[in-house]
Write a protein that holds these residues in place. Sequence first.
Motif, short mmCIF file in Angstrom:
data_model
loop_
_atom_site.label_atom_id
_atom_site.label_comp_id
_atom_site.label_asym_id
_atom_site.label_seq_id
_atom_site.Cartn_x
_atom_site.Cartn_y
_atom_site.Cartn_z
N GLU A 124 31.63 -127.30 13.61
CA GLU A 124 31.12 -126.19 12.82
C GLU A 124 30.31 -126.69 11.63
OE1 GLU A 124 33.06 -122.29 10.62
OE2 GLU A 124 34.20 -124.16 10.66
N LEU A 125 29.19 -126.04 11.37
CA LEU A 125 28.40 -126.23 10.16
C LEU A 125 28.50 -124.93 9.37
CD1 LEU A 125 26.43 -127.94 8.46
CD2 LEU A 125 24.56 -126.91 9.76
N GLY A 178 40.23 -123.15 17.51
CA GLY A 178 40.31 -121.73 17.81
C GLY A 178 39.05 -120.94 17.58
N GLY A 179 37.90 -121.44 17.98
CA GLY A 179 36.66 -120.70 17.80
C GLY A 179 36.51 -119.54 18.76
N ALA A 180 36.93 -119.72 20.01
CA ALA A 180 36.84 -118.66 21.01
C ALA A 180 38.21 -118.10 21.37
CB ALA A 180 36.15 -119.18 22.27
N MET A 181 39.23 -118.96 21.34
CA MET A 181 40.60 -118.54 21.63
C MET A 181 41.54 -119.35 20.75
SD MET A 181 40.67 -118.21 25.82
CE MET A 181 39.63 -119.65 26.13
N GLY A 182 42.57 -118.71 20.21
CA GLY A 182 43.53 -119.43 19.39
C GLY A 182 44.26 -120.48 20.21
N VAL A 229 27.64 -121.80 11.94
CA VAL A 229 27.05 -122.07 13.25
C VAL A 229 27.98 -123.08 13.93
CG1 VAL A 229 25.06 -122.96 14.52
CG2 VAL A 229 24.72 -121.67 12.41
N TYR A 230 28.33 -122.83 15.17
CA TYR A 230 29.37 -123.65 15.78
C TYR A 230 29.17 -123.76 17.30
CZ TYR A 230 31.20 -119.01 16.85
OH TYR A 230 31.33 -117.72 17.30
N ALA A 231 29.80 -124.79 17.88
CA ALA A 231 29.81 -124.99 19.33
C ALA A 231 31.11 -125.70 19.68
CB ALA A 231 28.62 -125.82 19.78
#
Length: 367
Positions: free
Chosen positions: A35-36, A50-54, A359-361
Amino acid sequence: MKTQLFALSVLSAASCAVQAQSSVTIYGVLDSFLELASAGNGTVTRISSGGAMGSRFGFRGTEDLGGGLKANFVLEAGVLLDTGASTGTAFSPTSTVPTGASYMFQRMAFVGLSGDFGAINLGRQYTPHFGTMAAFDPTGFTMSGALNYYAGPGVGINGGSPADATTRRDNSIQYTTPTWSGFKGQVFYALGESTGVGQPKSTGNTLNIAAGYSSSTLAAQISYLTEKTVYLIGNTDKYTDFAISYDFGVIKPSAIFVRRRGDVVGAPALDAYQVGASAPLGPGKLIATYGQLKNKTTANADSKAFGVRYDYALSKRTTLYAGATKISNQANAGYTISGGGGSSPGLALSAVGQSPKSVYAGIAHMF
């Protein structure tokens, strides 16, 4: 000899039959992302969880008791993949001050029975209030979900401080009805178990009632929660939610509305809504949400949030994703970006009047 072999075969078959009536599953999600992030007063590059799922792991079990009756249990723990730490910190039932202990199974820990009558469970469980938001948020109430941004202490739509106050509750009993022609109801009650001197015995008690409808295309749910707040003695906090979605095949839009009221000293009256949608795009899925929070108590304390994410499934269990989020705070608002349950804490760089963005991936794997 033949008699002995026959007896052993019968015993073996009986043993297998008994085992077949009972099962325990180990499951989990591992989700980590780069993450930025910035909030107008600094920028940080970091690994988060946990960006898309915890991220979590758990045990789920069921035993067939016969006649359609089953015993069920769930034990589920949250974990932060960036540090390996647990997500669970224990709070006193009537205070925001940590007790110094930690939850082993912070996300869920309950046991109960299910059958033709529905299901009844006792333990630490999600409230229908939180479940309404999470089920109708196309992001699953994670970083790209606009409503989940509103995590400011004491002023969020999900309980504020402690942040878990209306997400999950200890000492709860929950009844879920069977589904009748698409309709289903829930009754949830949690005991605060207050023993403090001078405190009302009802401090911490929570009642949550919900009803919903679901078909192959249309879904809707309403929820009402009231609690004798766990962090201010003798005050009542109330939440009313309504959510709806419709699956057109090429796109699935949804809308969520949440109203927070009550007589909690220092906690404002809030109205929040989110509109969002998910749609197949190329080899993956595009998700977008937009939300607003209106502070009815404090001037210039509103907030707007936007999130977008693209998911690309490498398999049924592994997904790559990338996204961006932004919050626009008014001069007296200080809301920050945060992930869903089991995610890393919110963006610490945020401050009153700042507008954080990220902004993240990342990658998520289920097992």
